[in-house]
Design a protein around this motif. Structure first.
Motif, PDB file in Angstrom:
ATOM      1  N   VAL A 555      49.327  38.493  49.425  1.00 34.41           N
ATOM      2  CA  VAL A 555      48.385  38.006  50.197  1.00 34.41           C
ATOM      3  C   VAL A 555      48.151  39.618  51.535  1.00 34.41           C
ATOM      4  CG1 VAL A 555      47.256  36.675  51.976  1.00 34.41           C
ATOM      5  CG2 VAL A 555      48.113  35.374  49.826  1.00 34.41           C
ATOM      6  N   LEU A 556      48.975  39.735  51.499  1.00 34.26           N
ATOM      7  CA  LEU A 556      49.551  40.743  53.273  1.00 34.26           C
ATOM      8  C   LEU A 556      48.534  42.255  52.216  1.00 34.26           C
ATOM      9  CD1 LEU A 556      52.752  40.874  54.272  1.00 34.26           C
ATOM     10  CD2 LEU A 556      50.184  39.963  55.733  1.00 34.26           C
ATOM     11  N   ARG A 557      49.279  42.130  50.582  1.00 31.42           N
ATOM     12  CA  ARG A 557      48.160  43.314  49.898  1.00 31.42           C
ATOM     13  C   ARG A 557      46.592  43.452  49.511  1.00 31.42           C
ATOM     14  NH1 ARG A 557      49.874  45.198  43.594  1.00 31.42           N
ATOM     15  NH2 ARG A 557      47.771  46.537  43.626  1.00 31.42           N
ATOM     16  N   LEU A 558      46.650  42.395  49.297  1.00 33.27           N
ATOM     17  CA  LEU A 558      44.960  42.084  49.925  1.00 33.27           C
ATOM     18  C   LEU A 558      44.397  41.653  50.967  1.00 33.27           C
ATOM     19  CD1 LEU A 558      43.012  40.985  48.179  1.00 33.27           C
ATOM     20  CD2 LEU A 558      43.526  38.107  49.196  1.00 33.27           C
ATOM     21  N   ALA A 559      44.522  41.370  51.931  1.00 30.00           N
ATOM     22  CA  ALA A 559      44.550  41.701  53.210  1.00 30.00           C
ATOM     23  C   ALA A 559      44.355  43.550  53.546  1.00 30.00           C
ATOM     24  CB  ALA A 559      45.017  41.439  54.360  1.00 30.00           C
ATOM     25  N   GLN A 560      44.930  44.309  52.783  1.00 30.09           N
ATOM     26  CA  GLN A 560      45.246  45.730  53.202  1.00 30.09           C
ATOM     27  C   GLN A 560      44.018  45.925  52.362  1.00 30.09           C
ATOM     28  OE1 GLN A 560      48.538  47.992  51.869  1.00 30.09           O
ATOM     29  NE2 GLN A 560      47.667  49.683  51.883  1.00 30.09           N
ATOM     30  N   LEU A 561      43.182  44.872  50.772  1.00 30.26           N
ATOM     31  CA  LEU A 561      42.570  46.370  50.382  1.00 30.26           C
ATOM     32  C   LEU A 561      41.533  45.569  51.314  1.00 30.26           C
ATOM     33  CD1 LEU A 561      43.935  45.528  46.896  1.00 30.26           C
ATOM     34  CD2 LEU A 561      43.711  47.534  47.805  1.00 30.26           C
TER      35      LEU A 561
END
Length: 827
Positions: A555-561
């Protein structure tokens, strides 16, 4: 297809086949209606299989039939209305024919080879499918015959064809595009669901030729030796009416079998498709042991039916199945209707403890319709779609079907069905059991979508909308807390409560058929959640928590994207605004920038307009906000992350390149660089690095002039190459003047080139004449305007030409004197 055996040829059938070729559709339809009313069942018996195939097409797709999936009211209203009236489930002539044949208890052969792959393979291996729809219907061919068949009554035969016509490939006309919600097939599916699975009232009784009579339900037939996944019990209808006289029975009890059949056929034909790997995962150790035990009993009792190797049965379950968008939209209609049907259960009948013999069969059917009929096959179907659907915007149909199943509270019969859920609407405690009994639908499929979202271009408005929709649904008040508590119940250690040990986690099919006697009520909530998970994933499954560290990292990676996509969308928007502001009336005429090395952003937002870019930014902004609410992300950390991404973008500007590594042939993309290009986060500056004279002909150039001027330039350069080289070699002012016009040096400093072999630029820097600028429409228009303006002052063409040459000579002398570094002359 296989037809029932007839004693004599049917002349009525022959006449109908001839009329099918010679008469228009509306006239044929009216004649068939009259024939159904006038002829007895004995004559119509031979017509029925042909008529069903004529309507829905052949099972192999060679016969198109009435083309219900393409028939639309706004295109062909006359045929559209006649078809809907003829096939109407309540008053249509086709259903009258079905009920007329049903009374006589005719049977029709349906080839097993056209059933869904798992069912077909199971029957061919003599393993009886768990769905009671197939029980007591298998017919082996006589000696010398080919293929297995199902002996179906008229209603089953008709519904089988109706359901399979959705997934049977057809040869449609080229360029055809179906609008599913307007097609006759979509409307008919909706009508059949409302008729046989009514939200209000009972199932309407069928018309009967006998006063006070009823259409009989299918009687039991002798069966061959089959291994089954459960014990065979009587259906819900038979169990209900077994202890009371028929004259006093509830009318719904006599006709509930039609509702059961319709739903079973729809679910089996539309959802019962999966691969070998999924099938093996679904088979828990207990279920495999049950099958083996039953096979051993069958083998010892019936010596002529030895147990077959299970590996062969599993291998046969492989099938290539790719659902279409139309298929998914129809399944979503089924899901939404079943939610409304189940939610119409009377309040006093919601609890299983309220069950008694006084309860009508339809009300009992509503209570079990989701967990017993739909849940397992829809979960496997969604898993297949999540794993195999292309990474494009068409996935929206699958997404909305999934989200519709996750929100039964949106389909309450007392209230109109809302198009969108209210942002302040809270998920009440009433829906906690549903979430617990469908935990994998929420957690496992959310993780599946998360993996898809990480591989999509979030700068696209359609992909951003899908992320927004998922985040908005899961961010509904109380839903995340309910899911988290359900996960805790599943992860609760078994040793805490000793009496739970040595239990068997039963799947919905292990207690018998879907319509068998009710199982004892499970009051242990933790056991209920575990039973759900193990029945779908097997007892050896490795459950990954939705709120665990692994998913949180994704989810944090998705937030970064999302943050990067927002910045990229803003960059594209700013670039578009700058380009629009720099244009003027003269640039519209062709006097704008003449940059021949225009760049490409790698994204389609430039063509969508500023409104689409603004919506993309809004979707991503709200999605990020919802994700923070669901997973309790640190807002300060996210703001810092977005600020660092924004700073990196601003420092490098629009020239920021994808991540690369240097090789002997130049730059080579790294995996991160490929990901950045695919998602439109970074790009290379694409520019022409060859001979300017050999560039592709531009839209603002005259093709004929470009080619003629190029030939003239080549002829001059070949004839006077030595003289031009000598002039440019001089170190005085005249040499500088010649180099300014004849040499076009290419600067390669600070330029990161793509991984191609370095070209020798000596040939490009050779002194030569370049006349291509005269083929530009803007140059020709400029000269024409000058001549026109000078003619207003009574200046002739010769004098005007001399003035232009003198003016340019003065300009070039000044530029030669003032330029510190020689650079190519740009026209």
């Amino acid at each position: 297809m296989a037809f029932p055996t007839l004693q004599q040829p049917s002349f009525l059938l022959a006449n109908l086949k001839a009329d099918c070729v010679n008469k228009p559709f509306v006239q044929r339809c009216q004649e068939i209606i009259q024939i159904i009313q006038d002829f007895p069942a004995k004559e119509l018996h031979a017509v029925f299989p042909w008529l069903v195939e004529t309507i829905f097409g052949s099972l192999d797709g060679s016969i198109l039939g009435w083309n219900l999936r393409c028939l639309q009211g706004r295109v062909n209203p006359a045929e559209y209305n006649d078809v809907l009236d003829f096939l109407d489930p309540s008053s249509g002539s086709m259903m009258k024919l079905v009920y007329k044949l049903q009374i006589e208890e005719y049977r029709y052969d349906f080839p097993v080879s056209y059933l869904p792959g798992p069912v077909k393979a199971s029957i061919q291996e003599r393993v009886l499918p768990e769905c009671p729809l197939y029980h007591n219907k298998i017919q082996f061919p006589p000696s010398g015959g080919l293929g297995l068949n199902l002996a179906l009554n008229p209603f089953e035969y008709y519904i089988f064809y109706f359901a399979l016509s959705l997934i049977t490939p057809r040869n449609y006309p080229l360029g055809y595009h179906s609008i599913t919600s307007d097609s006759a097939y979509f409307i008919l599916v909706d009508r059949y669901l409302k008729c046989f699975l009514p939200i209000e009232g009972n199932v309407p009784p069928p018309p009967s030729s006998n006063p006070g009579g009823a259409v009989p339900s299918p009687p039991p037939r002798s069966a061959v030796s089959f291994a089954s996944y459960g014990i065979h019990h009587s259906s819900l209808l038979k169990r209900h009416v077994a202890h009371q006289p028929l004259v006093n029975a509830d009318p719904a009890a006599q006709e509930i079998w039609r509702s059961e059949t319709l739903l079973q056929v729809f679910v089996e034909m539309w959802l019962h498709h999966y691969s070998l790997e999924v099938y093996q995962k679904m088979q828990s150790p207990h279920k495999k042991l049950e099958v083996l035990h039953y096979r051993l009993n069958v083998s010892s009792t019936h010596h002529g039916s030895p147990a077959l190797p299970s590996y062969q049965a599993l291998q046969a379950y492989q099938e290539s199945f790719q659902p279409t968008e139309e298929h998914v939209l129809v399944v979503r209609l089924l899901v939404k209707h079943l939610h409304g049907f189940a939610n119409s259960l009377k309040p006093e009948q919601v609890s299983p403890s309220a069950h008694s013999h006084a309860t009508s069969p339809l009300e009992e059917f509503k209570r079990i319709v989701i967990p017993r009929f739909l849940q397992q096959k829809l979960y496997v179907f969604l898993q297949h779609c999540f794993g195999h659907w292309p990474l494009d915007a068409s996935f929206r149909a699958v997404l909305e079907m999934w989200l519709s199943y996750l929100q039964p509270w949106r389909y309450i019969p007392e209230k109109p069905l809302p198009c969108t859920e209210s942002p302040n609407r809270s998920v009440t405690e009433k829906w906690v059991p549903f979430v617990q009994e469908n935990l994998l639908m929420y957690t496992k499929l959310f993780q599946g979508y998360l993996n898809r979202a990480l591989r999509t271009d979030l700068v696209s408005a359609k992909n951003a909308l899908m992320v927004f929709r998922v985040a908005k649904v899961f961010a509904q008040p109380n839903l995340a807390e309910i899911i988290q508590k359900a996960e805790q119940l599943f992860l609760e250690p078994e040793h805490i409560i000793p009496h739970r040990q040595h239990r068997v986690f039963l799947s919905p099919s292990l207690g018998g058929s879907f319509l068998s006697s009710w199982p004892p009520t499970i009051t242990d909530v933790s056991f209920k959640v575990k039973s759900h998970v193990y029945s779908l994933e097997g007892q050896d499954c490795q459950y990954k928590q939705m709120f665990g560290p692994e998913v949180r990292a994704l989810v944090l990676r998705l937030a970064q994207l999302i943050a990067q996509a927002k910045q990229m969308a803003k960059s594209i928007s700013d670039h578009s605004l700058e380009a629009a502001a720099n244009q003027s009336f003269f640039s519209w005429l062709g006097f704008g920038s003449s940059d021949l090395n225009g760049s490409y952003t790698g994204n389609d937002l430039d063509e969508m307009g500023h409104d689409t870019i603004r919506k993309t930014d809004e979707y991503l902004e709200k999605a990020l906000e919802y994700l923070c609410q669901i997973f309790r992300l640190n807002t300060a950390q996210l703001m810092q992350l977005m600020a660092s991404i924004s700073a990196a973008q601003e420092n490098n500007g629009k020239k920021q390149l994808p991540d690369c590594m240097m090789s002997e042939n130049g730059l080579v993309l790294t995996p991160l660089g490929r990901y950045q290009i695919i998602n439109g986060l970074r790009r290379f500056e694409i520019e022409y690095q060859g001979d300017p004279e050999l560039q592709p002909i531009r839209s603002y150039e005259n093709t004929m002039l470009v080619r003629w001027l190029f030939r003239i330039s080549v002829a001059i350069n070949e004839r006077f190459a030595g003289q031009m080289q000598a002039l440019c070699s001089r170190q005085d002012f005249f040499g500088s003047f010649c180099r300014y016009h004849l040499v076009n040096p290419v600067s390669t400093e600070n330029r990161r080139q793509s991984p191609v072999l370095h070209q020798n630029l000596a040939e490009i820097q050779t002194p030569r004449i370049r006349l291509r600028f005269l083929a530009s429409y803007r140059t020709l228009l400029s000269v024409f305007l000058i001549f026109f303006i000078m003619s207003l002052f009574s200046v002739g063409p010769v004098t005007c030409t001399l003035c232009i040459l003198l003016g340019y000579l003065s300009y070039s002398v000044i530029m030669t004197l003032l330029t510190d570094k020689w650079r190519p002359h740009q026209h």
